[in-house]
Motif scaffolding. Sequence first.
Motif, short mmCIF file in Angstrom:
data_model
loop_
_atom_site.label_atom_id
_atom_site.label_comp_id
_atom_site.label_asym_id
_atom_site.label_seq_id
_atom_site.Cartn_x
_atom_site.Cartn_y
_atom_site.Cartn_z
N LYS A 1 7.29 -22.24 -39.14
CA LYS A 1 8.46 -22.33 -40.01
C LYS A 1 9.61 -23.05 -39.28
N ALA A 2 10.11 -24.12 -39.87
CA ALA A 2 11.20 -24.86 -39.23
C ALA A 2 12.52 -24.14 -39.40
N ILE A 3 13.36 -24.22 -38.37
CA ILE A 3 14.69 -23.61 -38.47
C ILE A 3 15.78 -24.67 -38.32
N TYR A 4 15.37 -25.92 -38.01
CA TYR A 4 16.39 -26.94 -37.75
C TYR A 4 15.90 -28.31 -38.17
N HIS A 5 16.78 -29.05 -38.84
CA HIS A 5 16.45 -30.42 -39.22
C HIS A 5 17.25 -31.37 -38.33
N GLN A 6 16.53 -32.09 -37.48
CA GLN A 6 17.16 -33.02 -36.56
C GLN A 6 17.24 -34.38 -37.26
N LYS A 7 18.39 -34.58 -37.92
CA LYS A 7 18.49 -35.76 -38.80
C LYS A 7 18.23 -37.08 -38.09
N TYR A 8 18.75 -37.22 -36.86
CA TYR A 8 18.64 -38.51 -36.18
C TYR A 8 17.21 -38.87 -35.79
N SER A 9 16.32 -37.86 -35.70
CA SER A 9 14.92 -38.17 -35.38
C SER A 9 14.03 -38.00 -36.60
N GLY A 10 14.57 -37.35 -37.64
CA GLY A 10 13.77 -37.07 -38.83
C GLY A 10 12.89 -35.83 -38.69
N TYR B 1 11.68 -31.86 -38.29
CA TYR B 1 11.99 -30.45 -38.55
C TYR B 1 11.40 -29.68 -37.39
N LEU B 2 12.17 -28.70 -36.86
CA LEU B 2 11.68 -28.00 -35.67
C LEU B 2 11.75 -26.49 -35.85
N CYS B 3 10.73 -25.79 -35.34
CA CYS B 3 10.76 -24.32 -35.30
C CYS B 3 11.55 -23.91 -34.06
N LYS B 4 11.80 -22.62 -33.92
CA LYS B 4 12.59 -22.13 -32.79
C LYS B 4 12.01 -22.62 -31.45
N GLU B 5 10.74 -22.39 -31.23
CA GLU B 5 10.12 -22.72 -29.94
C GLU B 5 10.17 -24.24 -29.68
N CYS B 6 9.83 -25.01 -30.70
CA CYS B 6 9.80 -26.46 -30.51
C CYS B 6 11.21 -27.03 -30.33
N PHE B 7 12.19 -26.39 -30.98
CA PHE B 7 13.58 -26.82 -30.80
C PHE B 7 14.01 -26.60 -29.34
N ILE B 8 13.73 -25.40 -28.84
CA ILE B 8 14.11 -25.07 -27.46
C ILE B 8 13.43 -26.03 -26.47
N LYS B 9 12.15 -26.26 -26.69
CA LYS B 9 11.40 -27.19 -25.83
C LYS B 9 12.01 -28.60 -25.90
N ASP B 10 12.39 -29.01 -27.12
CA ASP B 10 12.95 -30.35 -27.32
C ASP B 10 14.24 -30.53 -26.51
N VAL B 11 15.12 -29.53 -26.58
CA VAL B 11 16.38 -29.60 -25.83
C VAL B 11 16.06 -29.67 -24.33
#
Lengths: 304, 304
Positions: free
Chosen positions: A9-18, A20-30
């Motif tokens: 389940k995505a919790i964040y839409h990163q508009k500049y990359s297009g 959608y990220l879930c909690k874990e993938c968002f943290i990893k991305d940062v």
Amino acid sequence: MKCSKCGSKAIYHQKYSGLYLCKECFIKDVERKVRKSLGKKIIKNNMKIGVGLSGGKDSVVMTYILNKFFETIPNSEIVVFFVDEGIKGFREVARKFVIEFCERYDIKYKIIPLKEELGITLDDIVKIAREKNITLNPCSFCGVMRRKLLNKYALKEGCNYLAIGHNLDDISQAIMMNYIDGSIEKLVRLGKDAEHPLLVKRIRPLKYIPEEEVQLYADLVGLKYQKEPCPYSSISYRAEISEIIDKLEDSHPGTRHSIVSGFEKLIKHLDIKMEVKTCKICGEPSSGDICKVCLWMEKLGLRV
Amino acid sequence: MKCSKCGSKAIYHQKYSGLYLCKECFIKDVERKVRKSLGKKIIKNNMKIGVGLSGGKDSVVMTYILNKFFETIPNSEIVVFFVDEGIKGFREVARKFVIEFCERYDIKYKIIPLKEELGITLDDIVKIAREKNITLNPCSFCGVMRRKLLNKYALKEGCNYLAIGHNLDDISQAIMMNYIDGSIEKLVRLGKDAEHPLLVKRIRPLKYIPEEEVQLYADLVGLKYQKEPCPYSSISYRAEISEIIDKLEDSHPGTRHSIVSGFEKLIKHLDIKMEVKTCKICGEPSSGDICKVCLWMEKLGLRV
């Protein structure tokens, strides 16, 4: 929406990359972006990284991530510097956050009270300026003073680098303000570190992380930080520029990234080098014969 | 209010300088700035200046002022180039303005019909692109095409310089757009002319005159020009940037000037030189092996 990377389940839409990220993938991305911006020249053995920690969300997130990277690397460490400017009702709270944070994560820290450095607090400096009817922008004074002290202590502690918690929004705003003002010197100072044995090279690990994501990262990881703004903060021109960039980012996602990456390309091709002198009063590195802090102290009749 | 220079009745408040100006002092002010931006290296004997005249207010004002400067200088002259792109209902009107203007002021002129150059009008190019479902921004195509033709004819006529009617607003917008996009190449191309025997050096006499003042100058002097915009003009991103700069200029008069003068300082310190090749198809100067116009013509199946 589902996470573009793992399908959770995505919790964040990163508009500049297009994405959608879930909690874990968002943290990893940062964390991946911070790691990439530092590179293997910095994340390696035998490194000592000084970290300017104010207690606000940006520097707390930066310190947390740097600590995560460096705690497993042999013979490397981070050391936190907290400048206590002496702002009543504000810095005591920050100080508490910083000490609790560093003790919780077992990070070495050093408190640098302005009172011990200059013999006076920022509150008293502002008061004296008002009494003497001298125009002093507390933020400008505080900025050069903190820069000076962080460098002084990072050098003293033998740090290879000094990490500053500016995020993508801060940096794109600063670049844009200097483009608009046409301040070439400030642009150069923003983009290139002057080379000098008394200057510790500065790094900005969050330079590609938007403020919104720094905030979300802090909340998702459960980091505690000081939320109230500094009572002296009066950033009207910056707020104007910030509003402009926010609007452009909204209609053209990726604007902040292109401002910063374009600037970084530009600065590499600039043939200007900043001269570094040593201040005739305090001996610290300075662009002029007397550093800006000592100039102010003289002007206020507070020469140390 | 009274004119800050002569005490007559002011008709204009120049916010960025703080001056109030009467009709005569305003006209003098504009002409003085144009003269200063050109300098003695350009306004002198034995000069031939090619002038791109579209029939709009900017190029009409520029041509009028240049003619005023050069008509008294021995062995110097200006020669007008008007590119007729073939835009039905629009360019015929411009053409009429241009011919009347040049005949009234006794200025040599050359009409350059696109139909004779490429064998096709812009209207037909746009039509073919639509029929073939090829994305083509008429303004981008027209821009590179006009640049190419103006250079070709300025060279053919032996011009020392080619004058382009960009005003302060145009230039500050272009700079800001490229800062935001992070396009270093475009910034360089905007600020530095590539040196090449086939390229005529370009000058922008109105670069320090705000659009508002160009307009007022035209009206005060009683110049006639085409008022309706090009039917293809679709400048949404530029309009967004224009709105931002207008707002900043309003709250911080002088913003446009500082954007342009800062950029000019910056560009002097950039160590990038643009490579100039000659197009393998048409032989005109180009940044790539084939120039953008010929690339487009090929893509549209219109190779000449």
